[in-house]
Scaffold this active site. Structure first.
Site, PDB file in Angstrom:
ATOM      1  N   SER A 140       0.984  -1.277  -0.014  1.00 26.56           N
ATOM      2  CA  SER A 140      -0.089   0.110   0.150  1.00 26.56           C
ATOM      3  C   SER A 140       0.900   1.206  -0.069  1.00 26.56           C
ATOM      4  CB  SER A 140      -0.969   0.041   1.123  1.00 26.56           C
ATOM      5  OG  SER A 140      -1.781   0.909   1.109  1.00 26.56           O
ATOM      6  N   ASN A 141       0.379   2.294   0.349  1.00 26.31           N
ATOM      7  CA  ASN A 141       1.202   3.547   0.449  1.00 26.31           C
ATOM      8  C   ASN A 141       0.682   4.572   1.523  1.00 26.31           C
ATOM      9  OD1 ASN A 141      -0.960   5.432  -0.860  1.00 26.31           O
ATOM     10  ND2 ASN A 141      -0.921   4.265  -2.272  1.00 26.31           N
ATOM     11  N   ARG A 142       1.164   5.404   1.866  1.00 27.63           N
ATOM     12  CA  ARG A 142       0.908   6.527   2.865  1.00 27.63           C
ATOM     13  C   ARG A 142      -0.447   7.591   2.835  1.00 27.63           C
ATOM     14  NH1 ARG A 142       6.032   9.480   3.434  1.00 27.63           N
ATOM     15  NH2 ARG A 142       4.584  10.682   5.058  1.00 27.63           N
ATOM     16  N   ALA A 150      -4.336   7.466  -4.103  1.00 28.59           N
ATOM     17  CA  ALA A 150      -2.939   6.986  -4.440  1.00 28.59           C
ATOM     18  C   ALA A 150      -3.049   5.554  -4.861  1.00 28.59           C
ATOM     19  CB  ALA A 150      -2.001   7.271  -3.525  1.00 28.59           C
TER      20      ALA A 150
END
Ligand code: PMT
Length: 215
Positions: A21-23, A88
């Protein structure tokens, strides 16, 4: 207007307990959804996993993966007047999701990843969307140039560029500083709370949509 907003990260499973995943926190997209609803628009928020509360008066469609977000956008985009892609989306997902927890047998582990579909890039080209199309660009260098490339390639009316290498803004922050990149010019919005930037962005999109309607 009927407006679709994507927000948050996507979560791409590797096995039953792990994911890529991402932030992204969803704050930027949720602030936009809230500002559109407050301005009297009908909003559908398509969101990846986020702990944020869904803004009042906003229709909510939670998704987990990039493929799910792609399908959700594909299903609903046709009846929208404007769409903003603040999510995102993970660019890659596992080629195969292991149905058992991956064992930590070796010192290294190779993962095979495959590209996720480009949802924003499909809006005009595959889904035939004719409304006001707004992308985001999360860049660490050549902000304006890269954002303008995205604008052109994906047929956007506006790309909202943020420099995600700057500390204190962008991913998982309450604040942002953005450059609005239009086909003919750019306009900077100085650093501020995402909740203060969002109504200003809404007014820009109302203006773009009105222009589109008269052409
Ligand atoms: O969620 P927050 O913590 O508030 O953070 C906000 C943010 C930094 C995530 C947001 O402001 C932002 O920049 N979102 C876009 C992040 C991103 O993935 O940028 P990109 O340059 O990789 O993608 C360009 C555009 O294509 C984006 O509109 C993205 O939503 C879209 N995209 C990307 C890949 C993909 N497979 N499908 C897409 O639709």
């Amino acid at each position: 207007m009927r407006v679709l907003v994507t927000a948050g990260p996507t979560r791409e499973a590797l096995d039953p307990v792990r994911y890529l995943s991402n932030r992204s926190s969803g704050k930027m997209g949720y602030a936009l959804a809230d500002a559109f609803a407050r301005a009297g628009h009908q909003v559908l928020l398509v969101s990846g996993p986020s702990v944020l509360e869904v803004p009042e008066g906003v229709d909510f469609l939670p998704v987990e993966t990039g493929l799910e977000m792609f399908e959700a956008v594909k299903r609903h985009l046709g009846r929208m007047d404007a769409a903003l892609f603040a999510a995102a989306v993970a660019d890659y997902r596992a080629a195969e999701i292991s149905d058992r927890k991956i064992k930590k047998d070796g010192e290294t582990l190779k993962l095979e990843l495959v590209r996720n579909p480009d949802i924003l890039g499909s809006a005009r080209a595959s889904f035939g969307f004719t409304g006001t199309l707004v992308g985001f660009a999360a860049e660490t260098e050549n902000l304006e140039h890269n954002a303008r490339e995205k604008l052109r390639r994906k047929g956007c009316d506006l790309v909202i560029a943020n420099d995600v290498s700057k500390p204190g803004i962008g991913f998982d922050s309450d604040r942002n500083e953005v450059l609005l990149v239009f086909p003919e010019h750019s306009e900077a919005m100085p650093e501020d709370e995402k909740h203060h930037l969002a109504p200003k962005i809404v007014r820009e999109i109302e203006r773009l949509a009105a222009e589109r309607a008269t052409h």
